[in-house]
Design a protein around this motif. Structure first.
Motif, short mmCIF file in Angstrom:
data_model
loop_
_atom_site.label_atom_id
_atom_site.label_comp_id
_atom_site.label_asym_id
_atom_site.label_seq_id
_atom_site.Cartn_x
_atom_site.Cartn_y
_atom_site.Cartn_z
N LYS A 64 0.85 -1.19 0.00
CA LYS A 64 0.00 0.00 0.00
C LYS A 64 0.89 1.24 0.00
N SER A 65 0.30 2.35 -0.37
CA SER A 65 1.06 3.59 -0.37
C SER A 65 1.36 4.02 1.07
N LYS A 66 2.49 4.68 1.24
CA LYS A 66 2.93 5.13 2.56
C LYS A 66 2.93 6.66 2.59
N VAL A 67 2.35 7.23 3.62
CA VAL A 67 2.31 8.68 3.78
C VAL A 67 3.68 9.16 4.26
N VAL A 68 4.28 10.09 3.50
CA VAL A 68 5.59 10.62 3.87
C VAL A 68 5.52 12.08 4.30
N ASN B 104 7.00 12.68 7.67
CA ASN B 104 6.81 11.47 8.47
C ASN B 104 8.13 10.69 8.39
N ILE B 105 9.03 10.97 9.28
CA ILE B 105 10.38 10.39 9.27
C ILE B 105 10.33 8.88 9.42
N GLN B 106 9.39 8.39 10.23
CA GLN B 106 9.28 6.94 10.45
C GLN B 106 9.00 6.19 9.14
N ASN B 107 8.06 6.70 8.35
CA ASN B 107 7.75 6.05 7.07
C ASN B 107 8.89 6.22 6.08
N LEU B 108 9.58 7.35 6.12
CA LEU B 108 10.74 7.53 5.24
C LEU B 108 11.81 6.48 5.55
N LYS B 109 12.02 6.19 6.83
CA LYS B 109 13.00 5.16 7.22
C LYS B 109 12.55 3.78 6.74
N LYS B 110 11.25 3.48 6.87
CA LYS B 110 10.74 2.18 6.41
C LYS B 110 10.94 2.01 4.91
N LEU C 25 14.22 5.89 2.32
CA LEU C 25 14.22 7.08 1.47
C LEU C 25 14.71 8.26 2.31
N THR C 26 15.72 8.95 1.83
CA THR C 26 16.24 10.10 2.58
C THR C 26 15.39 11.33 2.30
N VAL C 27 15.52 12.32 3.16
CA VAL C 27 14.80 13.58 2.97
C VAL C 27 15.25 14.24 1.67
N ASP C 28 16.54 14.15 1.36
CA ASP C 28 17.05 14.73 0.12
C ASP C 28 16.43 14.06 -1.11
N GLN C 29 16.27 12.75 -1.07
CA GLN C 29 15.64 12.04 -2.19
C GLN C 29 14.17 12.45 -2.33
N LEU C 30 13.49 12.60 -1.21
CA LEU C 30 12.09 13.05 -1.24
C LEU C 30 12.00 14.46 -1.80
N LEU D 46 5.62 9.28 -6.65
CA LEU D 46 5.19 10.21 -5.61
C LEU D 46 3.77 10.68 -5.93
N GLY D 47 2.89 10.56 -4.95
CA GLY D 47 1.54 11.11 -5.06
C GLY D 47 1.40 12.22 -4.05
N PHE D 48 0.70 13.30 -4.40
CA PHE D 48 0.58 14.41 -3.45
C PHE D 48 -0.70 15.18 -3.66
N GLU D 49 -1.10 15.87 -2.60
CA GLU D 49 -2.22 16.80 -2.65
C GLU D 49 -1.74 18.09 -2.00
N LEU D 50 -1.89 19.19 -2.71
CA LEU D 50 -1.46 20.48 -2.19
C LEU D 50 -2.50 21.06 -1.25
N LYS D 51 -2.03 21.91 -0.34
CA LYS D 51 -2.96 22.64 0.53
C LYS D 51 -3.77 23.61 -0.33
N GLU D 52 -4.89 24.04 0.20
CA GLU D 52 -5.83 24.89 -0.56
C GLU D 52 -5.15 26.15 -1.09
#
Length: 192
Positions: free
Chosen positions: A87-91, A98-104, A107-112, A138-144
């Motif tokens: 399933k998709s993971k929220v980052v 979400n550092i915990q999911n990035l570690k799972k 994926l580094t913050v720089d890669q994200l 990468l899937g994303f939804e922007l703030k309003e």
């Protein structure tokens, strides 16, 4: 000469089997599909070495059938889909990493951040939710406030603006100082 014909038959069989398996690019394939596709390529090459063309085509067909069965089972069972595909993971949630999911995901913050920049996003705080999908995309939804203006929204704003603006004859008249962009074209058509 037999070797050349066997090669053509194997290539045609491989193309046919891969057409049956589906049209996903490598980036869209699940782990199981990728393994099967690589295996098919290896199996198709075997007859050139071992001289057993029929066995290779049958083995490749079994692999394709297994991919089709796996995809069917994923459609019918959410648990099986989660096991095979994941399933998709929220980052990013509400502009926060979400550092915990990035570690799972290893994926580094720089890669994200690189993936975000590739999507034209400059600021993490602009993101309501970002996920890493099972296919690695990468899937994303922007703030309003960060969403781009759509044509529909622009039309609504223009309608509101023109409803509030008082209409009178002076607003509707064309001033003589305003040049018409098409006057020159119209004049050229009249005078050949």
């Amino acid at each position: 000469m037999n070797f050349i014909w066997q090669s053509f038959i194997l290539i045609l069989a491989g193309v046919l089997l891969l057409r049956i398996a589906g049209r996903k690019s490598i980036a869209q394939m699940t782990l199981a599909q990728t393994i099967v596709m690589i295996s098919i390529g290896t199996i198709i090459v075997q007859p050139i070495v071992e001289k057993s063309m029929v066995k290779a085509i049958i083995a490749a067909a079994i692999f394709v059938i297994s991919v089709i069965i796996l995809e069917y089972l994923q459609l019918k069972s959410n648990a099986f889909e989660k096991f095979i595909t994941g399933k998709s993971k929220v980052v990013i949630s509400n502009g926060t990493l979400n550092i915990q999911n990035l570690k799972k995901l290893r994926l580094t913050v720089d890669q994200l951040e690189m993936r975000l920049r590739n999507q034209g996003i400059a600021n993490i705080e602009d993101i309501q939710t970002a996920t890493i999908e099972p296919n690695g995309q990468l899937g994303f939804e922007l703030k309003e406030d960060a969403k781009p203006l759509t044509v529909g929204e622009f039309k609504k704003l223009m309608n509101i603006y023109f409803e509030e603006m008082p209409l009178n004859a002076s607003n509707m008249q064309k001033t003589p100082d305003t040049p018409n962009l098409f006057e020159e074209i119209n004049e050229q058509q009249e005078n050949p």
